[in-house]
Design a protein around this motif. Structure first.
Motif, short mmCIF file in Angstrom:
data_model
loop_
_atom_site.label_atom_id
_atom_site.label_comp_id
_atom_site.label_asym_id
_atom_site.label_seq_id
_atom_site.Cartn_x
_atom_site.Cartn_y
_atom_site.Cartn_z
N GLN A 12 0.82 -1.22 0.00
CA GLN A 12 0.00 0.00 0.00
C GLN A 12 0.85 1.26 0.00
O GLN A 12 0.37 2.34 -0.35
CB GLN A 12 -0.91 0.02 1.23
N HIS A 13 2.14 1.15 0.35
CA HIS A 13 3.00 2.33 0.40
C HIS A 13 3.89 2.46 -0.84
O HIS A 13 3.88 3.49 -1.50
CB HIS A 13 3.88 2.30 1.66
N CYS A 14 4.64 1.42 -1.15
CA CYS A 14 5.60 1.52 -2.25
C CYS A 14 5.10 0.91 -3.56
O CYS A 14 5.76 1.00 -4.59
CB CYS A 14 6.93 0.88 -1.87
N SER A 15 3.96 0.26 -3.54
CA SER A 15 3.30 -0.33 -4.72
C SER A 15 4.11 -1.46 -5.37
O SER A 15 3.94 -1.75 -6.55
CB SER A 15 3.00 0.74 -5.77
N LYS A 16 4.97 -2.11 -4.60
CA LYS A 16 5.71 -3.27 -5.12
C LYS A 16 4.94 -4.54 -4.76
O LYS A 16 4.23 -4.60 -3.76
CB LYS A 16 7.10 -3.34 -4.51
N THR A 25 -2.26 -8.49 5.68
CA THR A 25 -1.00 -7.75 5.52
C THR A 25 -1.15 -6.72 4.41
O THR A 25 -1.59 -7.03 3.30
CB THR A 25 0.15 -8.72 5.19
N LEU A 26 -0.75 -5.47 4.71
CA LEU A 26 -0.89 -4.38 3.74
C LEU A 26 0.45 -3.91 3.19
O LEU A 26 0.50 -3.33 2.11
CB LEU A 26 -1.61 -3.18 4.38
N TYR A 27 1.54 -4.12 3.94
CA TYR A 27 2.84 -3.56 3.56
C TYR A 27 3.86 -4.66 3.39
O TYR A 27 3.81 -5.70 4.05
CB TYR A 27 3.29 -2.56 4.63
N CYS A 28 4.84 -4.39 2.54
CA CYS A 28 5.85 -5.41 2.22
C CYS A 28 6.91 -5.53 3.32
O CYS A 28 7.56 -6.56 3.43
CB CYS A 28 6.50 -5.11 0.88
N ASN A 33 5.63 0.03 6.42
CA ASN A 33 4.59 0.18 7.42
C ASN A 33 4.83 1.45 8.24
O ASN A 33 3.92 2.26 8.45
CB ASN A 33 4.56 -1.04 8.33
N SER A 34 6.07 1.68 8.68
CA SER A 34 6.41 2.87 9.47
C SER A 34 6.23 4.14 8.65
O SER A 34 5.70 5.14 9.14
CB SER A 34 7.86 2.78 9.96
N ALA A 35 6.67 4.11 7.39
CA ALA A 35 6.55 5.29 6.53
C ALA A 35 5.08 5.64 6.30
O ALA A 35 4.69 6.82 6.32
CB ALA A 35 7.26 5.06 5.21
N GLN A 39 3.11 9.03 7.50
CA GLN A 39 2.38 9.84 6.51
C GLN A 39 0.93 10.06 6.97
O GLN A 39 0.39 11.16 6.85
CB GLN A 39 2.40 9.13 5.15
N LYS A 40 0.32 9.04 7.53
CA LYS A 40 -1.05 9.14 8.02
C LYS A 40 -1.14 10.11 9.20
O LYS A 40 -2.03 10.96 9.26
CB LYS A 40 -1.53 7.75 8.44
N VAL A 41 -0.18 10.03 10.13
CA VAL A 41 -0.15 10.93 11.28
C VAL A 41 0.06 12.37 10.81
O VAL A 41 -0.60 13.30 11.28
CB VAL A 41 0.94 10.49 12.29
N ARG A 42 0.99 12.56 9.87
CA ARG A 42 1.29 13.90 9.35
C ARG A 42 0.05 14.51 8.68
O ARG A 42 -0.29 15.67 8.90
CB ARG A 42 2.44 13.82 8.35
N ALA A 43 -0.66 13.71 7.88
CA ALA A 43 -1.86 14.20 7.21
C ALA A 43 -2.94 14.58 8.23
O ALA A 43 -3.64 15.58 8.06
CB ALA A 43 -2.40 13.14 6.25
N GLY A 44 -3.04 13.83 9.29
CA GLY A 44 -4.00 14.16 10.35
C GLY A 44 -3.66 15.47 11.03
O GLY A 44 -4.53 16.30 11.28
#
Length: 187
Positions: A12-16, A25-28, A33-35, A39-44
């Motif tokens: 969901q983050h790097c599209s690989k 599982t959403l992230y590789c 996952n941390s990035a 990003q989600k916290v920053r947008a909030g």
């Protein structure tokens, strides 16, 4: 407890593409996952900041709407016009003012009455000029020819043309004046 499941997913983050061991599982990797979390916290935080900014910007207008009497500066903020325009409205008698000490105050109800209850006026149409005789450029002098012929300054010539309402024909950079009109005036 380990799983023997192997599902092909897209991060969901790097599209690989990666092989996941669970169905949720959403992230590789932990790094993606941390990035994504950052990003989600920053947008909030940005969203909260934008809402707070909007609230602060609209707060003075809401306070002004609650006041019964406004200063000149408050009137400018509320309507969105310049100080000079408010003073012109006062000079024309459109706004009724009062004095509180040395300060000029305006009743908000008078302001609302002026803005919302008056019928809207239509701008006056310019009066039609009487038709002028059409001159051909061959029957005209340009301004430098007149200055040379009659030995007058450009300012004097412009003033004469304006004062006697002599028609001026503009072609490109040059202005032409009918010979008969100028000769009659300056001879």
């Amino acid at each position: 407890m380990s799983s023997n499941i192997q599902i092909q997913r897209i991060c969901q983050h790097c599209s690989k593409e990666f092989t996941a061991r669970t169905t949720i599982t959403l992230y590789c990797s932990h790094r993606c996952n941390s990035a994504a979390y950052k990003q989600k916290v920053r947008a909030g935080k940005v969203g909260i900041s934008n809402k707070e900014t909007q609230r602060i910007k609209s707060q003075p207008i809401e306070e002004l709407k609650a006041k019964a009497f406004l200063s000149i500066a408050d009137t400018c903020k509320l309507i969105g016009i310049s100080r000079r325009t408010v003073y012109r409205m006062i000079e024309r008698g459109e706004l009724i003012t009062g004095k509180a000490g040395k300060r000029t105050i305006i009743r908000r109800s008078d302001l609302e009455q002026l803005l919302f209850e008056q019928p809207r006026t239509v701008a006056p149409q310019p009066e039609k000029q009487p038709e002028q005789k059409q001159y051909d450029i061959s029957e005209c002098y340009n301004l430098t020819e007149i200055q040379d012929k009659y030995s007058i300054s450009e300012t004097t010539l412009q003033n004469l043309i304006k004062r006697h309402e002599i028609p001026k024909i503009k072609k490109g950079w040059f202005a032409y004046v009918p010979k008969t009109e100028i000769d009659k005036l300056l001879s």
